[in-house]
Design an enzyme around this catalytic site. Sequence first.
Site, PDB file in Angstrom:
ATOM      1  N   ASP A  37      23.665 -11.352   6.609  1.00  0.00           N
ATOM      2  CA  ASP A  37      24.024 -12.266   5.521  1.00  0.00           C
ATOM      3  C   ASP A  37      25.531 -12.316   5.294  1.00  0.00           C
ATOM      4  O   ASP A  37      26.094 -13.379   5.063  1.00  0.00           O
ATOM      5  CB  ASP A  37      23.320 -11.850   4.230  1.00  0.00           C
ATOM      6  CG  ASP A  37      23.739 -12.731   3.066  1.00  0.00           C
ATOM      7  OD1 ASP A  37      23.517 -13.965   3.141  1.00  0.00           O
ATOM      8  OD2 ASP A  37      24.314 -12.203   2.093  1.00  0.00           O
TER       9      ASP A  37
ATOM     10  N   MET B  47       0.800  -1.229   0.000  1.00  0.00           N
ATOM     11  CA  MET B  47       0.000   0.000   0.000  1.00  0.00           C
ATOM     12  C   MET B  47       0.834   1.280   0.000  1.00  0.00           C
ATOM     13  O   MET B  47       0.300   2.373   0.172  1.00  0.00           O
ATOM     14  CB  MET B  47      -0.957   0.015   1.190  1.00  0.00           C
ATOM     15  CG  MET B  47      -1.937  -1.130   1.185  1.00  0.00           C
ATOM     16  SD  MET B  47      -2.877  -1.205  -0.348  1.00  0.00           S
ATOM     17  CE  MET B  47      -3.461  -2.884  -0.263  1.00  0.00           C
ATOM     18  N   CYS B  48       2.139   1.155  -0.192  1.00  0.00           N
ATOM     19  CA  CYS B  48       2.994   2.348  -0.271  1.00  0.00           C
ATOM     20  C   CYS B  48       2.902   2.970  -1.659  1.00  0.00           C
ATOM     21  O   CYS B  48       2.891   2.269  -2.664  1.00  0.00           O
ATOM     22  CB  CYS B  48       4.450   1.985   0.012  1.00  0.00           C
ATOM     23  SG  CYS B  48       4.804   1.761   1.738  1.00  0.00           S
ATOM     24  N   HIS B  49       2.878   4.289  -1.680  1.00  0.00           N
ATOM     25  CA  HIS B  49       2.864   5.018  -2.946  1.00  0.00           C
ATOM     26  C   HIS B  49       4.269   5.092  -3.524  1.00  0.00           C
ATOM     27  O   HIS B  49       5.249   5.129  -2.781  1.00  0.00           O
ATOM     28  CB  HIS B  49       2.362   6.452  -2.726  1.00  0.00           C
ATOM     29  CG  HIS B  49       0.933   6.521  -2.335  1.00  0.00           C
ATOM     30  ND1 HIS B  49       0.526   6.408  -1.020  1.00  0.00           N
ATOM     31  CD2 HIS B  49      -0.188   6.688  -3.066  1.00  0.00           C
ATOM     32  CE1 HIS B  49      -0.794   6.500  -0.974  1.00  0.00           C
ATOM     33  NE2 HIS B  49      -1.254   6.669  -2.185  1.00  0.00           N
TER      34      HIS B  49
ATOM     35  N   MET C 103       8.128   4.672   5.761  1.00  0.00           N
ATOM     36  CA  MET C 103       8.208   3.263   5.371  1.00  0.00           C
ATOM     37  C   MET C 103       9.478   3.008   4.566  1.00  0.00           C
ATOM     38  O   MET C 103      10.104   1.956   4.692  1.00  0.00           O
ATOM     39  CB  MET C 103       6.971   2.837   4.583  1.00  0.00           C
ATOM     40  CG  MET C 103       5.674   2.886   5.393  1.00  0.00           C
ATOM     41  SD  MET C 103       5.756   2.108   7.029  1.00  0.00           S
ATOM     42  CE  MET C 103       6.149   0.440   6.611  1.00  0.00           C
ATOM     43  N   GLU C 104       9.881   3.971   3.758  1.00  0.00           N
ATOM     44  CA  GLU C 104      11.126   3.839   3.004  1.00  0.00           C
ATOM     45  C   GLU C 104      12.324   3.798   3.946  1.00  0.00           C
ATOM     46  O   GLU C 104      13.242   2.983   3.774  1.00  0.00           O
ATOM     47  CB  GLU C 104      11.259   4.995   1.999  1.00  0.00           C
ATOM     48  CG  GLU C 104      10.342   4.887   0.803  1.00  0.00           C
ATOM     49  CD  GLU C 104       8.881   5.259   1.059  1.00  0.00           C
ATOM     50  OE1 GLU C 104       8.073   5.106   0.141  1.00  0.00           O
ATOM     51  OE2 GLU C 104       8.533   5.708   2.185  1.00  0.00           O
TER      52      GLU C 104
END
Length: 155
Positions: free
Chosen positions: A126, A75-77, A111-112
């Site tokens: 990793d 749902m992120c633009h 969110m980014e």
Amino acid sequence: MEKQFTHIESGRARMIDISGKTDIARLARAAGEIVLSGETLEKIKTGDVEKGNVLATARVAAVLAIKKTPEIIPMCHQIPITAIDVDFDIGEGMISAVVEVRTFGKTGVEMEALTGVSAALLTIWDMVKSAEKDESGNYPHTSIKNIRVLEKLKG
């Protein structure tokens, strides 16, 4: 004991309409930590990790993840990213990552920033996992923690 799960399905999923919002400068800073052994931290400091430069690779991973956030989080633009800063601090038993993302647009970039921190820390894991494994192949002391938004600004 068998666990019971309840299936919950909402009626719909939708992206929020931001078309009526005004474009303004926005910034978000997020942080998180990865807990590692002292031996692994020393290998990172001295550049003695088999896979290469851990922090440089983690920095690139953060940038790539930030650019791909709308592909990862449904749902992120898609927004124009105008700047990214990724910093690391090697502390006692851990590495802290701080990611700052800027845009000029209709919606925030938290969110980014969170995605960038997550990708950076996962990349570190990793790259050093062979040094962190115990005899049975597990990671008893390695953990990622405290991923959070430090700051969100607009205007």
